[in-house]
Design an enzyme around this catalytic site. Sequence first.
Site, short mmCIF file in Angstrom:
data_model
loop_
_atom_site.label_atom_id
_atom_site.label_comp_id
_atom_site.label_asym_id
_atom_site.label_seq_id
_atom_site.Cartn_x
_atom_site.Cartn_y
_atom_site.Cartn_z
N PHE A 7 0.85 -1.28 -0.15
CA PHE A 7 0.13 -0.07 0.04
C PHE A 7 0.72 1.19 0.07
O PHE A 7 0.48 2.36 -0.29
CB PHE A 7 -0.90 0.09 1.13
CG PHE A 7 -0.27 0.62 2.46
CD1 PHE A 7 -0.13 1.78 2.74
CD2 PHE A 7 0.22 -0.33 3.38
CE1 PHE A 7 0.10 2.31 4.12
CE2 PHE A 7 0.93 0.08 4.81
CZ PHE A 7 0.77 1.25 4.82
N LYS A 8 2.28 1.34 0.55
CA LYS A 8 3.01 2.27 0.52
C LYS A 8 3.32 3.00 -0.93
O LYS A 8 3.54 4.21 -0.98
CB LYS A 8 4.40 2.23 1.01
CG LYS A 8 4.22 1.75 2.80
CD LYS A 8 5.34 1.68 3.55
CE LYS A 8 5.35 1.52 5.01
NZ LYS A 8 4.83 0.27 5.45
N ASP A 9 3.09 2.07 -2.12
CA ASP A 9 3.09 2.82 -3.29
C ASP A 9 2.07 3.96 -3.27
O ASP A 9 2.21 4.93 -4.21
CB ASP A 9 2.58 1.67 -4.17
CG ASP A 9 3.80 0.65 -4.51
OD1 ASP A 9 5.01 1.07 -4.67
OD2 ASP A 9 3.47 -0.54 -4.76
#
Length: 432
Positions: free
Chosen positions: A106-108
Amino acid sequence: MKFYSTNSPSVKVSLKEAVLKGLAADNGLYMPEYIPVIDPETMDNIENMTLSEIGFMALKPFFCPDIPEDDFKALVEDALSFEMPTVKVCGDIYSLELWHGPTLAFKDVGGRFMARILSHFVKGQDKEINILVATSGDTGSAVANGFYKVPGIKVFVLYPKGLVSEVQEKQFTTLGENITSIEVEGTFDDCQRMVKQAFLDKELNEALTLTSANSINLARLLPQSIYYHHAYAQMKKAGNTKDLVFCVPSGNFGNITAGLVAQTMGLPVKRFIAATNINDIVPQYLESGEYKPAPSKATIANAMDVGDPSNFVRIMDLYDSEHKKVTANLTGYSFTDEEIRETVKRVDVDNKYILDPHGATGFKALENDLEETEVGVFLETAHPAKFPEVVEPVIGRKVEVPTRLQAFMNGEAKNISMKADMQELKKYLMNK
Ligand SMILES: *Cc1c(COP(=O)(O)O)cnc(C)c1O
Protein backbone atom coordinates in the site's frame (compact mmCIF):
# COMPACT_ATOMS: atom_id res chain seq x y z
CA MET A 1 -5.99 25.17 3.31
CA LYS A 2 -3.37 25.83 5.98
CA PHE A 3 -1.66 23.30 8.21
CA TYR A 4 -0.64 23.43 11.87
CA SER A 5 1.83 21.49 13.95
CA THR A 6 0.35 19.25 16.66
CA ASN A 7 2.79 20.96 19.07
CA SER A 8 1.67 24.53 18.28
CA PRO A 9 -1.86 24.59 16.80
CA SER A 10 -1.93 28.39 16.51
CA VAL A 11 0.97 28.58 14.04
CA LYS A 12 -0.18 27.81 10.49
CA VAL A 13 1.91 27.07 7.41
CA SER A 14 1.20 26.62 3.70
CA LEU A 15 0.84 23.27 1.95
CA LYS A 16 4.21 23.79 0.28
CA GLU A 17 5.98 24.34 3.61
CA ALA A 18 4.23 21.40 5.29
CA VAL A 19 5.15 19.09 2.42
CA LEU A 20 8.75 20.24 1.95
CA LYS A 21 9.49 20.17 5.69
CA GLY A 22 7.64 16.93 6.52
CA LEU A 23 8.18 17.32 10.26
CA ALA A 24 7.50 20.72 11.86
CA ALA A 25 10.43 22.60 13.40
CA ASP A 26 8.93 22.03 16.88
CA ASN A 27 8.95 18.26 16.19
CA GLY A 28 5.15 18.17 15.88
CA LEU A 29 3.27 16.55 13.01
CA TYR A 30 1.34 18.69 10.56
CA MET A 31 -2.46 18.52 10.49
CA PRO A 32 -4.96 20.22 8.17
CA GLU A 33 -6.53 23.28 9.87
CA TYR A 34 -9.94 21.70 9.35
CA ILE A 35 -11.28 18.49 7.81
CA PRO A 36 -13.51 19.36 4.84
CA VAL A 37 -16.89 17.61 4.58
CA ILE A 38 -17.97 15.99 1.32
CA ASP A 39 -21.45 17.10 0.31
CA PRO A 40 -24.08 14.38 0.86
CA GLU A 41 -25.21 14.43 -2.78
CA THR A 42 -21.70 13.51 -3.99
CA MET A 43 -21.48 10.81 -1.33
CA ASP A 44 -24.86 9.39 -2.45
CA ASN A 45 -23.53 9.05 -5.96
CA ILE A 46 -20.02 7.82 -5.15
CA GLU A 47 -20.51 4.31 -6.57
CA ASN A 48 -20.73 5.83 -10.06
CA MET A 49 -17.35 7.57 -9.79
CA THR A 50 -14.02 6.15 -10.99
CA LEU A 51 -11.04 5.78 -8.66
CA SER A 52 -9.40 8.97 -10.02
CA GLU A 53 -12.65 10.91 -9.79
CA ILE A 54 -12.98 9.87 -6.15
CA GLY A 55 -9.33 10.75 -5.54
CA PHE A 56 -9.67 14.21 -7.03
CA MET A 57 -12.94 14.92 -5.22
CA ALA A 58 -11.64 13.79 -1.82
CA LEU A 59 -8.21 15.48 -1.98
CA LYS A 60 -9.03 18.74 -3.79
CA PRO A 61 -9.99 20.65 -0.61
CA PHE A 62 -6.58 19.87 0.93
CA PHE A 63 -4.35 20.44 -2.10
CA CYS A 64 -6.10 23.05 -4.29
CA PRO A 65 -5.68 25.84 -5.19
CA ASP A 66 -2.10 25.67 -3.84
CA ILE A 67 -1.74 23.19 -6.69
CA PRO A 68 -3.94 24.47 -9.56
CA GLU A 69 -6.98 22.22 -10.08
CA ASP A 70 -6.10 21.11 -13.60
CA ASP A 71 -2.55 20.20 -12.61
CA PHE A 72 -3.84 18.36 -9.57
CA LYS A 73 -6.36 16.41 -11.59
CA ALA A 74 -3.59 15.20 -13.92
CA LEU A 75 -1.39 14.42 -10.92
CA VAL A 76 -4.11 12.26 -9.30
CA GLU A 77 -4.65 10.31 -12.53
CA ASP A 78 -0.93 9.72 -12.94
CA ALA A 79 -0.45 8.64 -9.31
CA LEU A 80 -3.42 6.24 -9.31
CA SER A 81 -2.09 3.95 -12.00
CA PHE A 82 -3.33 0.65 -10.55
CA GLU A 83 -6.55 -0.82 -9.22
CA MET A 84 -7.56 -1.36 -5.58
CA PRO A 85 -10.30 -3.98 -5.60
CA THR A 86 -12.41 -5.03 -2.63
CA VAL A 87 -12.59 -8.85 -2.75
CA LYS A 88 -14.84 -11.15 -0.73
CA VAL A 89 -12.90 -13.64 1.42
CA CYS A 90 -15.79 -15.24 3.36
CA GLY A 91 -19.17 -14.33 4.86
CA ASP A 92 -19.15 -10.64 5.63
CA ILE A 93 -15.36 -10.24 5.47
CA TYR A 94 -13.76 -8.49 2.50
CA SER A 95 -10.14 -7.75 1.57
CA LEU A 96 -9.23 -4.33 0.22
CA GLU A 97 -6.25 -5.33 -1.92
CA LEU A 98 -3.73 -2.51 -1.85
CA TRP A 99 -0.90 -4.51 -3.44
CA HIS A 100 -1.61 -3.99 -7.14
CA GLY A 101 1.00 -1.19 -7.41
CA PRO A 102 4.64 -1.37 -8.57
CA THR A 103 6.16 -2.67 -5.29
CA LEU A 104 3.13 -4.74 -4.19
CA ALA A 105 2.34 -2.81 -1.01
CA PHE A 106 0.00 0.00 0.00
CA LYS A 107 2.97 2.35 0.49
CA ASP A 108 3.01 2.72 -3.31
CA VAL A 109 -0.03 5.01 -3.04
CA GLY A 110 1.58 7.49 -0.65
CA GLY A 111 4.96 7.18 -2.37
CA ARG A 112 3.60 7.98 -5.83
CA PHE A 113 1.56 10.94 -4.56
CA MET A 114 4.35 12.42 -2.51
CA ALA A 115 6.79 12.26 -5.44
CA ARG A 116 4.41 14.07 -7.77
CA ILE A 117 3.42 16.68 -5.18
CA LEU A 118 7.07 17.48 -4.38
CA SER A 119 7.86 17.59 -8.08
CA HIS A 120 5.08 20.14 -8.56
CA PHE A 121 6.58 22.40 -5.91
CA VAL A 122 10.14 22.23 -7.31
CA LYS A 123 9.08 22.86 -10.92
CA GLY A 124 10.66 26.06 -12.20
CA GLN A 125 13.26 26.08 -9.42
CA ASP A 126 16.80 25.58 -10.65
CA LYS A 127 17.80 23.57 -7.57
CA GLU A 128 17.15 19.86 -7.47
CA ILE A 129 15.67 18.25 -4.38
CA ASN A 130 17.61 15.40 -2.82
CA ILE A 131 15.58 12.85 -0.91
CA LEU A 132 17.47 10.86 1.70
CA VAL A 133 15.76 7.77 3.00
CA ALA A 134 16.93 5.05 5.35
CA THR A 135 15.13 1.75 4.93
CA SER A 136 14.88 -1.67 6.46
CA GLY A 137 13.06 -2.79 3.30
CA ASP A 138 9.54 -1.71 2.38
CA THR A 139 9.81 2.07 2.61
CA GLY A 140 12.88 2.23 0.36
CA SER A 141 11.21 0.31 -2.43
CA ALA A 142 7.95 2.30 -2.35
CA VAL A 143 9.78 5.65 -2.19
CA ALA A 144 12.32 4.74 -4.89
CA ASN A 145 9.64 3.49 -7.28
CA GLY A 146 7.32 6.40 -6.50
CA PHE A 147 10.06 8.93 -7.33
CA TYR A 148 11.55 6.96 -10.23
CA LYS A 149 12.09 9.30 -13.23
CA VAL A 150 10.23 12.17 -11.51
CA PRO A 151 11.87 15.39 -12.77
CA GLY A 152 13.79 17.64 -10.38
CA ILE A 153 14.26 15.01 -7.72
CA LYS A 154 17.11 12.67 -6.81
CA VAL A 155 16.69 9.85 -4.30
CA PHE A 156 19.37 8.24 -2.14
CA VAL A 157 18.29 5.04 -0.41
CA LEU A 158 20.48 3.92 2.49
CA TYR A 159 20.09 0.30 3.55
CA PRO A 160 21.98 -2.08 5.83
CA LYS A 161 24.19 -4.55 3.97
CA GLY A 162 22.91 -8.12 4.19
CA LEU A 163 19.93 -7.21 6.39
CA VAL A 164 17.30 -6.54 3.72
CA SER A 165 15.48 -9.42 2.02
CA GLU A 166 16.43 -10.12 -1.61
CA VAL A 167 12.96 -9.24 -2.92
CA GLN A 168 13.04 -5.89 -1.13
CA GLU A 169 16.63 -5.07 -2.13
CA LYS A 170 15.99 -5.76 -5.82
CA GLN A 171 13.05 -3.36 -5.78
CA PHE A 172 15.25 -0.33 -5.29
CA THR A 173 18.76 -1.37 -6.41
CA THR A 174 17.76 -2.24 -10.00
CA LEU A 175 16.17 1.09 -10.96
CA GLY A 176 19.10 3.44 -11.72
CA GLU A 177 18.26 6.82 -13.34
CA ASN A 178 17.53 9.31 -10.50
CA ILE A 179 17.65 6.58 -7.83
CA THR A 180 20.95 5.78 -6.06
CA SER A 181 21.14 2.85 -3.65
CA ILE A 182 23.74 3.04 -0.91
CA GLU A 183 24.66 -0.17 0.86
CA VAL A 184 25.87 0.72 4.34
CA GLU A 185 28.21 -1.51 6.32
CA GLY A 186 26.06 -1.37 9.42
CA THR A 187 22.53 -1.76 10.75
CA PHE A 188 19.26 0.01 9.93
CA ASP A 189 19.83 2.24 12.97
CA ASP A 190 23.20 3.29 11.51
CA CYS A 191 21.47 4.23 8.23
CA GLN A 192 18.86 6.23 10.09
CA ARG A 193 21.52 8.00 12.16
CA MET A 194 23.48 8.95 9.02
CA VAL A 195 20.35 10.45 7.45
CA LYS A 196 19.50 12.37 10.62
CA GLN A 197 23.05 13.73 10.88
CA ALA A 198 22.98 14.76 7.23
CA PHE A 199 19.84 16.84 7.84
CA LEU A 200 21.60 18.59 10.74
CA ASP A 201 24.84 19.32 8.84
CA LYS A 202 24.98 23.03 8.02
CA GLU A 203 27.51 22.88 5.22
CA LEU A 204 25.71 20.05 3.46
CA ASN A 205 22.33 21.82 3.70
CA GLU A 206 23.79 25.02 2.30
CA ALA A 207 25.14 23.15 -0.70
CA LEU A 208 22.13 20.90 -1.36
CA THR A 209 18.36 20.94 -0.80
CA LEU A 210 17.73 17.87 1.34
CA THR A 211 14.29 16.45 2.18
CA SER A 212 13.05 13.32 3.87
CA ALA A 213 10.40 11.00 2.46
CA ASN A 214 9.33 9.93 5.90
CA SER A 215 5.87 8.42 6.26
CA ILE A 216 4.78 11.26 8.55
CA ASN A 217 4.67 13.58 5.50
CA LEU A 218 1.12 14.75 4.76
CA ALA A 219 1.75 14.30 1.03
CA ARG A 220 1.99 10.58 1.76
CA LEU A 221 -0.67 10.37 4.46
CA LEU A 222 -3.68 12.30 3.10
CA PRO A 223 -3.84 10.50 -0.29
CA GLN A 224 -4.24 7.22 1.58
CA SER A 225 -7.77 8.34 2.52
CA ILE A 226 -8.80 7.79 -1.12
CA TYR A 227 -9.03 4.02 -0.92
CA TYR A 228 -11.40 4.12 2.04
CA HIS A 229 -13.82 6.18 -0.07
CA HIS A 230 -13.19 3.86 -3.01
CA ALA A 231 -13.85 0.70 -0.93
CA TYR A 232 -17.10 2.19 0.37
CA ALA A 233 -18.11 2.97 -3.23
CA GLN A 234 -17.42 -0.63 -4.26
CA MET A 235 -19.40 -2.06 -1.34
CA LYS A 236 -22.30 0.29 -2.11
CA LYS A 237 -22.21 -0.66 -5.79
CA ALA A 238 -22.37 -4.35 -4.81
CA GLY A 239 -25.58 -3.60 -2.90
CA ASN A 240 -24.16 -3.96 0.58
CA THR A 241 -26.33 -2.22 3.15
CA LYS A 242 -24.81 -3.48 6.40
CA ASP A 243 -22.83 -1.12 8.63
CA LEU A 244 -19.28 -0.78 7.35
CA VAL A 245 -16.30 -1.53 9.62
CA PHE A 246 -12.71 -1.03 8.48
CA CYS A 247 -9.92 -3.06 10.03
CA VAL A 248 -6.36 -1.79 9.51
CA PRO A 249 -3.12 -3.74 10.14
CA SER A 250 -1.10 -1.03 11.88
CA GLY A 251 2.50 -0.12 12.70
CA ASN A 252 3.05 3.62 12.66
CA PHE A 253 -0.73 4.14 12.38
CA GLY A 254 -0.53 6.37 9.29
CA ASN A 255 -2.81 4.17 7.25
CA ILE A 256 -5.56 4.10 9.89
CA THR A 257 -5.22 7.85 10.48
CA ALA A 258 -6.03 8.40 6.80
CA GLY A 259 -9.16 6.28 7.33
CA LEU A 260 -10.21 8.35 10.33
CA VAL A 261 -9.78 11.47 8.19
CA ALA A 262 -12.01 9.93 5.47
CA GLN A 263 -14.67 9.18 8.08
CA THR A 264 -14.49 12.74 9.44
CA MET A 265 -15.05 13.95 5.86
CA GLY A 266 -18.44 12.23 5.99
CA LEU A 267 -17.68 8.70 4.77
CA PRO A 268 -20.33 6.45 6.36
CA VAL A 269 -18.07 4.13 8.37
CA LYS A 270 -19.50 2.75 11.62
CA ARG A 271 -16.17 2.16 13.35
CA PHE A 272 -12.52 1.13 12.96
CA ILE A 273 -10.45 -1.74 14.28
CA ALA A 274 -6.66 -1.49 14.59
CA ALA A 275 -4.87 -4.84 14.31
CA THR A 276 -1.27 -5.17 15.47
CA ASN A 277 1.32 -7.88 16.06
CA ILE A 278 2.70 -8.23 19.61
CA ASN A 279 3.83 -4.60 19.42
CA ASP A 280 0.52 -3.74 21.08
CA ILE A 281 1.12 -0.19 22.34
CA VAL A 282 -2.12 1.20 20.91
CA PRO A 283 -4.38 -1.76 21.80
CA GLN A 284 -2.97 -1.37 25.35
CA TYR A 285 -3.76 2.34 25.28
CA LEU A 286 -7.35 1.61 24.14
CA GLU A 287 -7.70 -0.85 27.03
CA SER A 288 -6.13 1.24 29.79
CA GLY A 289 -6.05 4.87 28.63
CA GLU A 290 -2.29 4.92 29.15
CA TYR A 291 0.15 5.32 26.27
CA LYS A 292 3.37 3.49 27.07
CA PRO A 293 5.88 3.30 24.20
CA ALA A 294 8.34 0.40 24.38
CA PRO A 295 11.29 -0.91 22.32
CA SER A 296 9.94 -2.72 19.26
CA LYS A 297 9.90 -6.53 19.16
CA ALA A 298 10.70 -8.51 16.00
CA THR A 299 7.77 -10.43 14.46
CA ILE A 300 6.86 -12.13 11.15
CA ALA A 301 4.70 -9.10 10.28
CA ASN A 302 7.82 -6.94 10.42
CA ALA A 303 6.48 -3.81 8.71
CA MET A 304 4.42 -3.34 11.88
CA ASP A 305 7.28 -3.79 14.37
CA VAL A 306 6.87 -0.35 15.89
CA GLY A 307 7.13 0.46 19.59
CA ASP A 308 6.20 4.15 19.47
CA PRO A 309 3.79 4.73 16.56
CA SER A 310 4.56 8.13 15.03
CA ASN A 311 0.99 8.96 14.05
CA PHE A 312 -0.47 8.36 17.52
CA VAL A 313 -0.21 12.12 18.15
CA ARG A 314 -2.40 12.73 15.09
CA ILE A 315 -5.08 10.40 16.49
CA MET A 316 -4.89 12.27 19.80
CA ASP A 317 -5.25 15.53 17.89
CA LEU A 318 -8.35 14.30 16.01
CA TYR A 319 -10.05 13.25 19.27
CA ASP A 320 -8.83 16.08 21.55
CA SER A 321 -6.81 13.47 23.52
CA GLU A 322 -10.06 12.13 25.01
CA HIS A 323 -9.78 8.40 25.59
CA LYS A 324 -13.58 7.98 25.58
CA LYS A 325 -13.91 9.65 22.19
CA VAL A 326 -11.20 7.39 20.77
CA THR A 327 -12.65 4.15 22.14
CA ALA A 328 -16.13 5.05 20.84
CA ASN A 329 -14.76 4.66 17.30
CA LEU A 330 -11.69 2.46 17.61
CA THR A 331 -11.07 -1.07 18.95
CA GLY A 332 -7.66 -2.77 19.06
CA TYR A 333 -6.44 -6.35 18.73
CA SER A 334 -2.93 -7.78 18.86
CA PHE A 335 -1.79 -11.20 17.65
CA THR A 336 1.23 -13.43 18.15
CA ASP A 337 3.28 -14.90 15.29
CA GLU A 338 1.63 -18.26 15.99
CA GLU A 339 -1.85 -16.76 15.60
CA ILE A 340 -0.77 -15.04 12.37
CA ARG A 341 0.57 -18.32 10.92
CA GLU A 342 -2.56 -20.20 11.98
CA THR A 343 -4.74 -17.59 10.25
CA VAL A 344 -2.75 -17.64 6.99
CA LYS A 345 -3.00 -21.43 6.91
CA ARG A 346 -6.72 -21.66 7.77
CA VAL A 347 -7.83 -18.97 5.30
CA ASP A 348 -5.80 -20.63 2.54
CA VAL A 349 -7.43 -24.01 3.23
CA ASP A 350 -10.99 -22.81 3.94
CA ASN A 351 -11.32 -19.85 1.58
CA LYS A 352 -8.60 -20.35 -1.04
CA TYR A 353 -7.25 -16.89 -0.24
CA ILE A 354 -3.58 -16.29 0.55
CA LEU A 355 -3.09 -13.60 3.17
CA ASP A 356 0.21 -11.88 3.82
CA PRO A 357 1.30 -11.82 7.51
CA HIS A 358 0.11 -8.20 7.96
CA GLY A 359 -3.28 -8.65 6.32
CA ALA A 360 -3.74 -11.80 8.41
CA THR A 361 -3.93 -9.70 11.60
CA GLY A 362 -6.68 -7.64 9.97
CA PHE A 363 -8.67 -10.69 8.92
CA LYS A 364 -8.42 -12.28 12.36
CA ALA A 365 -9.48 -9.13 14.20
CA LEU A 366 -12.62 -8.93 12.03
CA GLU A 367 -13.33 -12.60 12.68
CA ASN A 368 -13.19 -11.91 16.43
CA ASP A 369 -15.09 -8.68 16.50
CA LEU A 370 -17.61 -8.35 13.68
CA GLU A 371 -21.30 -8.15 14.69
CA GLU A 372 -24.37 -9.51 12.85
CA THR A 373 -25.35 -6.09 11.50
CA GLU A 374 -21.86 -5.28 10.18
CA VAL A 375 -19.76 -5.96 7.13
CA GLY A 376 -15.98 -5.79 7.57
CA VAL A 377 -13.26 -4.71 5.17
CA PHE A 378 -9.62 -5.33 6.17
CA LEU A 379 -6.75 -3.66 4.34
CA GLU A 380 -4.54 -6.25 2.63
CA THR A 381 -1.42 -4.08 2.88
CA ALA A 382 1.03 -6.24 0.86
CA HIS A 383 1.12 -9.18 -1.55
CA PRO A 384 2.03 -12.52 0.10
CA ALA A 385 4.83 -13.03 -2.48
CA LYS A 386 6.76 -10.29 -0.66
CA PHE A 387 7.07 -12.59 2.36
CA PRO A 388 7.80 -16.05 0.89
CA GLU A 389 9.96 -17.12 3.85
CA VAL A 390 6.94 -16.75 6.16
CA VAL A 391 4.04 -17.71 3.92
CA GLU A 392 5.40 -20.67 1.92
CA PRO A 393 6.23 -22.99 4.85
CA VAL A 394 2.77 -22.24 6.29
CA ILE A 395 0.73 -23.02 3.18
CA GLY A 396 3.11 -25.78 2.08
CA ARG A 397 3.70 -24.55 -1.46
CA LYS A 398 5.17 -21.68 -3.49
CA VAL A 399 3.36 -18.35 -3.75
CA GLU A 400 2.98 -17.30 -7.35
CA VAL A 401 5.14 -14.23 -7.98
CA PRO A 402 3.39 -11.47 -9.98
CA THR A 403 5.24 -10.58 -13.20
CA ARG A 404 6.14 -7.07 -12.06
CA LEU A 405 7.96 -8.54 -9.07
CA GLN A 406 9.68 -11.09 -11.31
CA ALA A 407 10.89 -8.23 -13.52
CA PHE A 408 12.67 -6.69 -10.52
CA MET A 409 14.21 -10.06 -9.63
CA ASN A 410 15.69 -10.32 -13.14
CA GLY A 411 17.07 -6.78 -13.06
CA GLU A 412 20.71 -6.02 -12.40
CA ALA A 413 21.49 -4.50 -9.00
CA LYS A 414 23.46 -1.25 -9.04
CA ASN A 415 24.61 0.19 -5.77
CA ILE A 416 27.46 1.91 -4.07
CA SER A 417 28.90 0.85 -0.72
CA MET A 418 30.08 2.91 2.19
CA LYS A 419 31.02 2.65 5.85
CA ALA A 420 28.45 3.59 8.48
CA ASP A 421 29.94 7.07 8.67
CA MET A 422 28.13 10.31 7.96
CA GLN A 423 31.37 12.01 6.82
CA GLU A 424 31.63 9.49 4.02
CA LEU A 425 28.00 10.15 3.02
CA LYS A 426 28.63 13.89 3.12
CA LYS A 427 31.73 13.64 0.95
CA TYR A 428 29.83 11.53 -1.56
CA LEU A 429 26.83 13.90 -1.75
CA MET A 430 29.02 17.04 -1.98
CA ASN A 431 30.91 15.57 -4.93
CA LYS A 432 27.80 14.59 -6.86
C1 LIG B 1 4.01 -0.01 6.50
C2 LIG B 1 3.19 -1.25 6.53
C3 LIG B 1 2.15 -1.43 7.49
C4 LIG B 1 1.89 -0.44 8.60
O1 LIG B 1 1.30 0.76 8.14
P1 LIG B 1 1.26 2.05 9.08
O2 LIG B 1 0.71 3.14 8.26
O3 LIG B 1 2.68 2.29 9.52
O4 LIG B 1 0.39 1.71 10.26
C5 LIG B 1 1.39 -2.59 7.41
N1 LIG B 1 1.62 -3.52 6.47
C6 LIG B 1 2.59 -3.39 5.55
C7 LIG B 1 2.81 -4.46 4.54
C8 LIG B 1 3.41 -2.24 5.54
O5 LIG B 1 4.40 -2.13 4.62
